[in-house]
Design a protein around this motif. Structure first.
Motif, PDB file in Angstrom:
ATOM      1  N   PRO A 135     -42.376 -11.403  49.378  1.00  0.00           N
ATOM      2  CA  PRO A 135     -42.546 -12.767  48.877  1.00  0.00           C
ATOM      3  C   PRO A 135     -41.753 -12.969  47.586  1.00  0.00           C
ATOM      4  O   PRO A 135     -41.451 -12.004  46.881  1.00  0.00           O
ATOM      5  N   PRO A 136     -41.362 -14.210  47.260  1.00  0.00           N
ATOM      6  CA  PRO A 136     -40.699 -14.466  45.975  1.00  0.00           C
ATOM      7  C   PRO A 136     -41.515 -13.886  44.822  1.00  0.00           C
ATOM      8  O   PRO A 136     -42.716 -14.148  44.708  1.00  0.00           O
ATOM      9  N   GLY A 148     -39.639 -19.057  35.199  1.00  0.00           N
ATOM     10  CA  GLY A 148     -39.109 -19.996  36.175  1.00  0.00           C
ATOM     11  C   GLY A 148     -40.223 -20.736  36.886  1.00  0.00           C
ATOM     12  O   GLY A 148     -41.401 -20.629  36.555  1.00  0.00           O
ATOM     13  N   ALA A 149     -39.852 -21.470  37.921  1.00  0.00           N
ATOM     14  CA  ALA A 149     -40.834 -22.247  38.678  1.00  0.00           C
ATOM     15  C   ALA A 149     -41.688 -21.321  39.522  1.00  0.00           C
ATOM     16  O   ALA A 149     -41.197 -20.384  40.144  1.00  0.00           O
ATOM     17  N   THR A 150     -42.991 -21.564  39.537  1.00  0.00           N
ATOM     18  CA  THR A 150     -43.924 -20.794  40.353  1.00  0.00           C
ATOM     19  C   THR A 150     -44.525 -21.711  41.401  1.00  0.00           C
ATOM     20  O   THR A 150     -44.991 -22.811  41.087  1.00  0.00           O
ATOM     21  N   VAL A 193     -45.946  -7.004  34.570  1.00  0.00           N
ATOM     22  CA  VAL A 193     -46.829  -7.843  35.383  1.00  0.00           C
ATOM     23  C   VAL A 193     -45.982  -8.598  36.388  1.00  0.00           C
ATOM     24  O   VAL A 193     -44.899  -9.094  36.060  1.00  0.00           O
ATOM     25  N   LEU A 194     -46.469  -8.689  37.623  1.00  0.00           N
ATOM     26  CA  LEU A 194     -45.764  -9.408  38.677  1.00  0.00           C
ATOM     27  C   LEU A 194     -46.467 -10.722  38.973  1.00  0.00           C
ATOM     28  O   LEU A 194     -47.705 -10.775  39.012  1.00  0.00           O
ATOM     29  N   VAL A 195     -45.691 -11.769  39.172  1.00  0.00           N
ATOM     30  CA  VAL A 195     -46.198 -13.048  39.662  1.00  0.00           C
ATOM     31  C   VAL A 195     -45.517 -13.286  41.008  1.00  0.00           C
ATOM     32  O   VAL A 195     -44.290 -13.379  41.090  1.00  0.00           O
ATOM     33  N   GLN A 196     -46.331 -13.379  42.054  1.00  0.00           N
ATOM     34  CA  GLN A 196     -45.791 -13.394  43.417  1.00  0.00           C
ATOM     35  C   GLN A 196     -46.358 -14.585  44.176  1.00  0.00           C
ATOM     36  O   GLN A 196     -47.561 -14.865  44.104  1.00  0.00           O
ATOM     37  N   ASP A 197     -45.495 -15.293  44.894  1.00  0.00           N
ATOM     38  CA  ASP A 197     -45.974 -16.394  45.728  1.00  0.00           C
ATOM     39  C   ASP A 197     -46.966 -15.880  46.757  1.00  0.00           C
ATOM     40  O   ASP A 197     -46.759 -14.814  47.366  1.00  0.00           O
ATOM     41  N   LEU A 274     -43.505  -9.432  55.514  1.00  0.00           N
ATOM     42  CA  LEU A 274     -43.137  -9.341  54.105  1.00  0.00           C
ATOM     43  C   LEU A 274     -43.900  -8.188  53.454  1.00  0.00           C
ATOM     44  O   LEU A 274     -45.138  -8.159  53.493  1.00  0.00           O
ATOM     45  N   LEU A 275     -43.191  -7.254  52.863  1.00  0.00           N
ATOM     46  CA  LEU A 275     -43.826  -6.102  52.220  1.00  0.00           C
ATOM     47  C   LEU A 275     -44.383  -6.522  50.866  1.00  0.00           C
ATOM     48  O   LEU A 275     -43.700  -7.193  50.080  1.00  0.00           O
ATOM     49  N   ILE A 276     -45.622  -6.121  50.571  1.00  0.00           N
ATOM     50  CA  ILE A 276     -46.253  -6.563  49.326  1.00  0.00           C
ATOM     51  C   ILE A 276     -46.793  -5.425  48.473  1.00  0.00           C
ATOM     52  O   ILE A 276     -47.069  -5.631  47.290  1.00  0.00           O
ATOM     53  N   ASP A 277     -46.963  -4.247  49.015  1.00  0.00           N
ATOM     54  CA  ASP A 277     -47.532  -3.161  48.211  1.00  0.00           C
ATOM     55  C   ASP A 277     -47.184  -1.836  48.861  1.00  0.00           C
ATOM     56  O   ASP A 277     -46.883  -1.771  50.064  1.00  0.00           O
TER      57      ASP A 277
END
Length: 414
Positions: A135-136, A148-150, A193-197, A274-277
């Motif tokens: 994911p973005p 940026g835009a979230t 820290v990650l911010v993920q859609d 989509l890989l997330i972890d």
């Protein structure tokens, strides 16, 4: 070379995780001699007839040097053939593997590779480098850093954290700012820290065993019913060739040696997973075992220096469940005492949603001693269903790492 088909003497350096407990069952059914060390005298694996001896040790999180000295003392006794890390202890052993080489068999990648897979930020950067789908994602080093835009809803993750620790869900800019402020105030930005859609879809998990960068075994499953804290109460095995291909690329790039698992999202719009972890170990391997893919025995063979042929994929649509997770999840969602008792009855006679499913965490038919933690969980939920959430939060024990213990281990001279 030791024959893995013969009885091996195996040391598992933690007994609190569900993954470790399931490995104990698989090893015990194969006739191996299993001993466990853990800082908690009440850890889950202690309640198994397959554990020949329990050793109470210092906590990995609270005293990593003491934990290592304790394990090295056990290894020096000469009683063990294989060291089988089933949780975050692999981080420490990967750091000092040169000290352990020749004293006991194990399968671990380089520390650099392990650290990259263990860090959520490191894993995200690796996916970018390999052009693998995720994911973005924005990686932040401070609250004030431009992000940026979230797109909301979004997920905020600390770079270090397992079992859903360090994860926050936010639905607007105000909630995001509040979450980042809370993390900064609590020291969360000591790392990244990650911010993920947040992507609409279903989360699944896959696990594998590698031998020096070559994929030897693969298995994937989906959640049929939720438990508590992000875990599964009921699982079903699935075929995911695309995810298998992604894992092959990851393992080859890292030169991976040992167990490697990923979480991924199957988007509702039908696009690619989509890989997330990433988890640098096997995660709850019993569904794979029942499906015909014995990843634990495969990991033993790799640990012993073998280079076996790759295993064929297992059967699809094989159901397994974790009764403790089911009870905790049911109670946490507002189940009454009567409803909890009714659910426990369905678990015992494998009826309702558990029809055709195999118990993977507390297998009473093979291991009567596992009735103790299951019965205790039922009694607690019967006394107070509302205690489920509090009980689940207590799962962050001294057998897990935090940022302080990670930094200490990283500072060691291997």
């Amino acid at each position: 070379m030791i024959d893995p088909a013969q009885q091996l003497r195996i040391l598992i350096p933690e007994g609190s995780s569900t993954s470790g407990r399931e490995a104990v069952t698989i090893l015990g059914l194969a006739g191996h001699h299993v001993e466990v060390c853990d800082p908690s005298p009440w850890c889950l694996a202690r309640y198994s007839r397959f554990v020949r001896k329990f050793h109470r040790c210092p906590g990995l999180r609270t005293d990593p040097a003491g934990f290592l000295a304790f394990v090295e003392g056990l290894i020096a006794s000469g009683r063990f053939d294989v060291l089988l890390p089933t949780h975050e202890q692999g981080f420490l052993f990967a750091r000092v593997q040169e000290r352990l080489a020749g004293k006991i068999a194990f399968a671990l990648p380089s520390f650099e590779s392990y650290r990259m897979a263990h860090s959520k930020a490191g894993f995200s950067r690796l996916l970018d480098r390999l052009d693998l789908p995720q994911p973005p994602t924005r990686i932040l080093k401070s609250q004030s850093e431009p992000r940026g835009a979230t797109r909301f809803p979004a997920v905020v993750k600390t770079s270090v954290g397992t079992a859903s620790r360090g994860i926050r869900f936010v639905h607007n800019e105000s909630e995001l700012a509040s979450a980042l402020h809370e993390l900064e105030a609590g020291g969360g930005f000591a790392d990244e820290v990650l911010v993920q859609d947040m992507i609409a879809g279903t989360t699944e998990k896959a696990q594998s065993v590698f031998c020096r960068g070559r994929l030897l075994g693969f298995h994937a499953f989906r959640q049929v019913a939720p438990g508590i804290g992000g875990g599964e109460a009921i699982k079903e095995s699935v075929r995911r060739p695309v995810v298998r291909g992604d894992l092959e690329k990851l393992g080859a790039e890292l030169g991976w040696h040992g167990g490697l698992s990923v979480d991924y999202i199957m988007p509702d719009d039908g696009t690619a997973p989509l890989l997330i972890d990433c988890n640098p170990r096997l995660v709850e391997p019993f569904n794979a075992f029942v499906s015909g893919v014995d990843l634990v025995t495969l990991l033993l063979r790799v640990s012993l220096g073998e280079e076996p042929e790759a295993l064929p994929e297992g059967r699809e649509r094989v159901l397994t469940h974790l009764s403790m997770q089911a009870l905790l999840g049911f109670a946490s969602r507002g189940g009454s005492r009567r409803a909890v008792a009714r659910e426990f009855g369905r678990l015992l006679d494998h009826s309702g949603p558990y029809a055709g499913s195999v118990e993977e965490l507390t297998p009473l038919s093979h291991d009567w001693y596992s009735a103790v933690p299951l019965g205790t969980t039922f009694a607690l939920m019967l006394a107070s269903p509302a205690a489920a959430t509090k009980l689940a939060r207590g799962g962050f024990g001294a057998h897990l790492l935090d940022l302080k213990s990670i930094r200490e281990i990283e500072s060691w001279d291997p």
